[in-house]
Design an enzyme around this catalytic site. Structure first.
Site, PDB file in Angstrom:
ATOM      1  N   SER A 123       0.827  -1.212   0.000  1.00 40.25           N
ATOM      2  CA  SER A 123       0.000   0.000   0.000  1.00 40.25           C
ATOM      3  C   SER A 123       0.857   1.256   0.000  1.00 40.25           C
ATOM      4  CB  SER A 123      -0.942   0.007   1.207  1.00 40.25           C
ATOM      5  OG  SER A 123      -0.222  -0.243   2.379  1.00 40.25           O
ATOM      6  N   HIS A 161      -3.099  -3.486  -5.813  1.00 44.06           N
ATOM      7  CA  HIS A 161      -3.392  -3.034  -4.458  1.00 44.06           C
ATOM      8  C   HIS A 161      -4.878  -3.156  -4.138  1.00 44.06           C
ATOM      9  CE1 HIS A 161      -3.463   0.536  -1.419  1.00 44.06           C
ATOM     10  NE2 HIS A 161      -3.344  -0.616  -0.799  1.00 44.06           N
ATOM     11  N   GLU A 185      -6.257  -1.175  -7.253  1.00 43.52           N
ATOM     12  CA  GLU A 185      -5.358  -0.313  -8.026  1.00 43.52           C
ATOM     13  C   GLU A 185      -4.327  -1.200  -8.742  1.00 43.52           C
ATOM     14  OE1 GLU A 185      -5.330   3.804  -5.417  1.00 43.52           O
ATOM     15  OE2 GLU A 185      -4.055   2.176  -4.731  1.00 43.52           O
ATOM     16  N   ASN A 233      -5.105   6.352  -1.452  1.00 43.71           N
ATOM     17  CA  ASN A 233      -4.452   6.885  -0.251  1.00 43.71           C
ATOM     18  C   ASN A 233      -3.900   8.293  -0.484  1.00 43.71           C
ATOM     19  OD1 ASN A 233      -5.095   4.708   1.280  1.00 43.71           O
ATOM     20  ND2 ASN A 233      -3.160   3.635   0.927  1.00 43.71           N
TER      21      ASN A 233
END
Ligand code: NAI
Length: 505
Positions: free
Chosen positions: A121, A142, A154, A192
């Site tokens: 991540s 991800h 992702e 994120n």
């Protein structure tokens, strides 16, 4: 190279490895699950069996499909049992050198056409692949926790990854029922990265004593429709996880002010007030329940109201306020200048009440600003000036309680609470589009599915009005002189050319 990915190896049977195994099995793939810790993969297999049985009991899947899925699972005792897999996904500990070492061992076992993916991540895919013999077949893949419910993944090519690897992972995602979004190998990827704005701006608002955590959470949930308030969310994630992520994204972008973390969470981390897991974060918790709820304060209907004189940056806001006041039989002062006893109501953007007062040459003792970023049919925020008469603040509060909607009264803030946070979310997403980290469609989808926002952040800008978002950022930049608020060129150009924020040439 076989085009179909039929057999998938998964390394690491923790929370993520087990989740990925579940969706791979449920989409009819054969899975070899391996974990370095003795018995861990077997335990994960048993957990999966229990999960699938529960889904059968709840009639979500048939007993046959659960059986079929479990029959396709092989618990591998050694890494070399994964050597015939078309794809191997690692979901081991988040440590660059440990991941690089694992990839070296793996490359010695699998043929050159095996795709290798990392569920990291926070690490760079290019860095993970940098010690490999064949970095062109390595990519980021991800997933989010819990994997079966978070329907987005992702796909991240490193600098040397072949495009074909990306399309094969994209196709596999759809088969597993997940929406793939392709992200450049940049810190935080899409989700994120975009998620930085919500927490950091809310912390900054708290740090400026604009309002307490209850009011800030309330405004963002009830005005903008976020599912969780920022402080509820920070408590859920735990500051041991979220503070280091804030620091790391900030440092990885060479101290870009947009990502600036806050001293508040650093202090709380030091004091081990981590959130739900320690029973104390921003809120206190007992047996998993949040304590000290503070409902919104209501002001009862008054016997008499002052007339209201309206100033608005946008004509639609003036109309909405006029309609509301007429509905509730509050008289409106329509003179060019407010009468001596009128309440002055300013629907302003990107400034504090003092700045509106100065800009419009108003009487500060009678002025209250109102945030209409999301219209009038939601929770309202009022912002008196430092010297507004208390009785006029109370009158404004009561007026906006008249239809049953709730009100937050905040201290002066350059750009209220909702305006600041949503402008930062949209601006950051525009900048992510500007940097080509992902397509507009993928940014919107990633944030809706990964962060649970009601709109993709770029589309949200269109819903609220790109010109308003730009005005908020321009004024905030001018008043605070903080480059954190500078508008993204993506946003500026689309407003100048009167185009949708989703427009791409
Ligand atoms: P975890 O700690 O639950 O599980 C990791 C597993 O990997 C453990 O069972 C451990 O025994 C095993 N392991 C460690 N080193 C190994 C090695 N060299 N070879 C084989 N097995 C090894 O970790 P979690 O949370 O499942 O995270 C795994 C990866 O997924 C990390 O890279 C993490 O950053 C990433 N991730 C985690 C998310 C989360 O919410 N937990 C979300 C998205 C990504």
């Amino acid at each position: 190279m076989s085009i179909q990915i039929a057999t998938i190896g998964i390394i690491g049977s923790g929370v993520m490895g087990t989740g990925i195994t579940q969706i791979a099995l449920q989409s009819n793939h054969q899975v070899y699950l391996y974990d370095a810790k003795d018995g861990a993969a077997q335990m994960a297999a048993e957990k999966l069996q229990a999960t699938l049985n529960k889904l059968v009991e709840k009639n979500k899947i048939t007993a046959e499909s659960a059986q079929q899925a479990l029959a396709n699972l092989v618990v591998a005792a050694r890494l070399d049992e994964l050597k015939n897999c078309d794809l191997v996904i690692e979901a081991i500990v988040e440590n660059l050198s440990v991941k690089q070492e694992l990839l070296k061992q793996l490359e010695a076992l699998v043929p050159e056409n095996t795709i290798i993916a990392s569920n990291t991540s926070s690490l760079s895919i290019t860095a993970i692949a940098s010690q490999s013999q064949h970095p062109e077949r390595i990519a980021g893949y991800h997933f989010f926790n819990p994997v079966p419910l978070m329907k987005v993944v992702e796909v991240i090519p490193g600098i040397r990854t072949q495009p074909e690897i990306v399309s094969r992972l994209v196709n596999l995602s759809y088969k597993m029922g997940h929406r793939p979004v392709v992200a450049k190998d940049t810190p935080g990827f899409i989700i994120n990265h975009t998620g930085r704005a919500y927490g950091t701006e809310s912390l900054k608002i708290l740090n400026e004593n604009v309002a307490n955590i209850h009011e800030i959470d309330r405004i963002l949930k009830q005005n903008l429709g976020f599912k969780m308030g920022p402080f509820e969310l920070l408590d859920l994630t735990g500051l041991d996880v979220s503070h280091p992520v804030m620091e790391s994204v900030y440092e990885q972008y060479y101290q870009e002010p947009r990502y600036r973390p806050n001293v508040l969470t650093k202090q709380m981390l030091t004091a081990k007030q981590l959130g739900r897991k320690t029973g104390q974060g921003f809120y206190r918790y007992e047996a998993g329940q949040k304590l000290d709820e503070q409902p919104a304060i209501r002001v009862e209907k008054l016997a008499e109201y002052p007339a209201v004189w309206i100033a608005a940056d946008f004509e639609a806001d003036r109309q909405a306020l006029t309609d509301y006041l007429n509905t509730h039989q509050i008289s409106i002062d329509t003179q060019d200048y407010p009468a001596a006893d009128s309440l002055i109501l300013v629907a302003s953007y990107g400034e504090d009440t003092s700045s509106s007062i100065q800009r419009l040459n108003l009487d500060a003792t009678r002025t209250v600003a109102i945030d209409l970023i999301n219209g009038l049919n939601v929770h309202r925020t009022l912002m008196p000036s430092l010297i507004t008469q208390e009785k006029l603040s109370q009158a404004a509060h009561s007026i906006f309680n008249l239809d049953g909607n709730s009100v937050s009264v905040i201290q002066e803030s350059v750009g209220f609470v909702a305006q600041r946070v949503i402008a930062m979310v949209i601006n950051l997403a525009c900048d992510i589009a500007q940097q080509g980290v992902a397509t507009v469609d993928d940014i919107n989808a990633a944030v809706r599915l990964g962060l649970g926002y009601s709109h993709g952040p770029i589309s949200w800008g269109d819903v609220l009005g790109p010109a308003k978002i730009l005005l908020i950022l321009e004024r905030m930049t001018q008043i605070t002189a903080d480059p954190r608020y500078r508008p993204s060129p993506w946003l500026q150009r689309r407003v100048k050319l009167n185009q949708s924020l989703t427009f791409t040439a």
